[in-house]
Design a protein around this motif. Sequence first.
Motif, mmCIF file in Angstrom:
data_model
loop_
_atom_site.group_PDB
_atom_site.id
_atom_site.type_symbol
_atom_site.label_atom_id
_atom_site.label_comp_id
_atom_site.label_asym_id
_atom_site.label_seq_id
_atom_site.Cartn_x
_atom_site.Cartn_y
_atom_site.Cartn_z
ATOM 1 N N SER A 15 0.806 -1.223 0.000
ATOM 2 C CA SER A 15 0.000 0.000 0.000
ATOM 3 C C SER A 15 0.837 1.268 0.000
ATOM 4 N N ARG A 16 2.078 1.201 0.488
ATOM 5 C CA ARG A 16 2.915 2.404 0.524
ATOM 6 C C ARG A 16 3.493 2.747 -0.846
ATOM 7 N N PHE A 17 3.205 1.909 -1.864
ATOM 8 C CA PHE A 17 3.577 2.220 -3.237
ATOM 9 C C PHE A 17 2.361 2.659 -4.055
ATOM 10 N N TRP A 18 1.301 3.075 -3.366
ATOM 11 C CA TRP A 18 0.144 3.641 -4.051
ATOM 12 C C TRP A 18 0.597 4.914 -4.781
ATOM 13 N N PRO A 19 0.007 5.236 -5.925
ATOM 14 C CA PRO A 19 -1.128 4.586 -6.576
ATOM 15 C C PRO A 19 -0.737 3.500 -7.578
ATOM 16 N N LEU A 20 0.590 3.280 -7.765
ATOM 17 C CA LEU A 20 0.992 2.255 -8.722
ATOM 18 C C LEU A 20 0.636 0.865 -8.201
ATOM 19 N N SER A 21 0.861 0.653 -6.901
ATOM 20 C CA SER A 21 0.546 -0.635 -6.283
ATOM 21 C C SER A 21 -0.864 -0.586 -5.710
ATOM 22 N N THR A 22 -1.691 -1.541 -6.110
ATOM 23 C CA THR A 22 -3.075 -1.622 -5.634
ATOM 24 C C THR A 22 -3.363 -3.056 -5.187
ATOM 25 N N PRO A 23 -4.428 -3.276 -4.434
ATOM 26 C CA PRO A 23 -4.757 -4.655 -4.038
ATOM 27 C C PRO A 23 -4.963 -5.588 -5.224
ATOM 28 N N GLU A 24 -5.354 -5.040 -6.367
ATOM 29 C CA GLU A 24 -5.557 -5.876 -7.555
ATOM 30 C C GLU A 24 -4.245 -6.194 -8.262
ATOM 31 N N HIS A 25 -3.254 -5.304 -8.121
ATOM 32 C CA HIS A 25 -1.978 -5.482 -8.826
ATOM 33 C C HIS A 25 -0.867 -4.901 -7.955
ATOM 34 N N PRO A 26 -0.457 -5.624 -6.907
ATOM 35 C CA PRO A 26 0.508 -5.072 -5.940
ATOM 36 C C PRO A 26 1.932 -4.984 -6.474
ATOM 37 N N LYS A 27 2.788 -4.323 -5.683
ATOM 38 C CA LYS A 27 4.096 -3.897 -6.195
ATOM 39 C C LYS A 27 5.008 -5.034 -6.619
ATOM 40 N N GLN A 28 4.859 -6.241 -6.030
ATOM 41 C CA GLN A 28 5.751 -7.331 -6.429
ATOM 42 C C GLN A 28 5.560 -7.733 -7.894
ATOM 43 N N PHE A 29 4.417 -7.329 -8.478
ATOM 44 C CA PHE A 29 4.139 -7.640 -9.878
ATOM 45 C C PHE A 29 4.369 -6.433 -10.790
ATOM 46 N N LEU A 30 5.045 -5.404 -10.267
ATOM 47 C CA LEU A 30 5.291 -4.177 -11.022
ATOM 48 C C LEU A 30 6.757 -4.043 -11.404
ATOM 49 N N ASP A 31 6.996 -3.359 -12.516
ATOM 50 C CA ASP A 31 8.344 -3.003 -12.942
ATOM 51 C C ASP A 31 8.639 -1.604 -12.394
ATOM 52 N N VAL A 32 8.927 -1.517 -11.099
ATOM 53 C CA VAL A 32 9.064 -0.212 -10.457
ATOM 54 C C VAL A 32 10.355 0.497 -10.864
ATOM 55 N N LEU A 33 11.339 -0.255 -11.383
ATOM 56 C CA LEU A 33 12.602 0.354 -11.796
ATOM 57 C C LEU A 33 12.595 0.781 -13.258
ATOM 58 N N GLY A 34 11.559 0.367 -13.990
ATOM 59 C CA GLY A 34 11.502 0.695 -15.410
ATOM 60 C C GLY A 34 12.530 -0.034 -16.243
ATOM 61 N N ILE A 35 12.857 -1.297 -15.880
ATOM 62 C CA ILE A 35 13.901 -2.052 -16.577
ATOM 63 C C ILE A 35 13.347 -3.245 -17.358
ATOM 64 N N GLY A 36 12.017 -3.393 -17.373
ATOM 65 C CA GLY A 36 11.418 -4.493 -18.119
ATOM 66 C C GLY A 36 11.247 -5.773 -17.321
ATOM 67 N N LYS A 37 11.521 -5.739 -16.013
ATOM 68 C CA LYS A 37 11.325 -6.898 -15.148
ATOM 69 C C LYS A 37 10.596 -6.465 -13.890
ATOM 70 N N THR A 38 9.669 -7.304 -13.449
ATOM 71 C CA THR A 38 8.981 -7.008 -12.200
ATOM 72 C C THR A 38 9.826 -7.485 -11.025
ATOM 73 N N LEU A 39 9.441 -7.057 -9.824
ATOM 74 C CA LEU A 39 10.206 -7.442 -8.637
ATOM 75 C C LEU A 39 10.176 -8.946 -8.408
ATOM 76 N N ILE A 40 9.037 -9.584 -8.637
ATOM 77 C CA ILE A 40 8.965 -11.036 -8.416
ATOM 78 C C ILE A 40 9.806 -11.783 -9.449
ATOM 79 N N GLN A 41 9.884 -11.271 -10.666
ATOM 80 C CA GLN A 41 10.735 -11.893 -11.676
ATOM 81 C C GLN A 41 12.210 -11.766 -11.297
ATOM 82 N N MET A 42 12.592 -10.604 -10.774
ATOM 83 C CA MET A 42 13.977 -10.413 -10.324
ATOM 84 C C MET A 42 14.302 -11.328 -9.149
#
Length: 351
Positions: A15-42
Amino acid sequence: MKNNYSIIMAGGIGSRFWPLSTPEHPKQFLDVLGIGKTLIQMTYERLLHVSPKENIYILTNEKYKDLVLEQLPELNENQILTEPQRKNTAPCIAYAAGKIYSQNKNACLIISPADHLIIKEHDFANTVKTAIKVAQKEHIVTIGIPPSRPDTGYGYIEVKPESQIKPNTVFPVIQFREKPDLETAKSFLQKGNFLWNAGIFIWKASTIIQALQQFQPELYRLFIENLSIYHTEQEYPHISEAFDKCEDISIDFAVMEHAKNIEVVVAVFDWSDLGTWGSLEQHLPKDENNNACIGGKIVEKNMKNCIVNIPKGNEALIDGLENYIIIQTNDKLMILKKEDEQKLKQFLKDF
């Protein structure tokens, strides 16, 4: 590595990565670094250095199962362990330990959050391999990060005052300390015998099972006592009932604060738990005005020390802002003072 099993904890909502991170699509599934990989993939790629891919399991909420399979197509459905309801980390770990122990009594478990940033993968692997050797002696092992600043957002691990903290050294844990206030955090750094708690654990499955039996007999009864249900048609209904009955409790409160056989390995890698936008900032490239910009085209005028993230294909003109976090999604916009970032959860209650 056949006895090494990695368990990725991926059930949080960030929740502290709102509004990009939401209960439907939380931050572990986001490419927060803009490098083409999500955190869970890394995280998955990092753990391939210490476990075969068939020994990597994802612990997540039922609603994220399809997201996991979409982002990690190398895994099969049996490697996705789903919690029917959120009951914190101890029940999840009890579930994974029971299931894996039922098929391999020699299993060693590496527990890792899905949303941490660790750049030097080989250094990470070396630290984990040291921890595995310690875990083979029936120890519960955690990883500590030498602190670089008096951070109030991390928990701390205390070791003996005379300890010479060097990379890959191992120490008995004196105690875990909760997130401190600023003055306490400064005193920790001054004393020199405190480490950041990375929240990464390594232990033999038999060791954590024994600890659960001793300190959390109800969790042991619900998830481990009857190992014959695992890998059968009875597993899912049994686990659903277990989660319905079990206590909502973290592994820290369930085991770590009670156990005496805890060792900490000092990490040789750089680490961030990416708990907030501020913690991400230091890992992003900056322009001449110390702005970190990700995503679409951003034209800045008199902007300094800001974090900006807008969708690719979008354009933004920003004038005169200093020390702000500006995050845009398709349907949300946040403009927040950096100094107020810790208030974000409180602010979101107004929605």
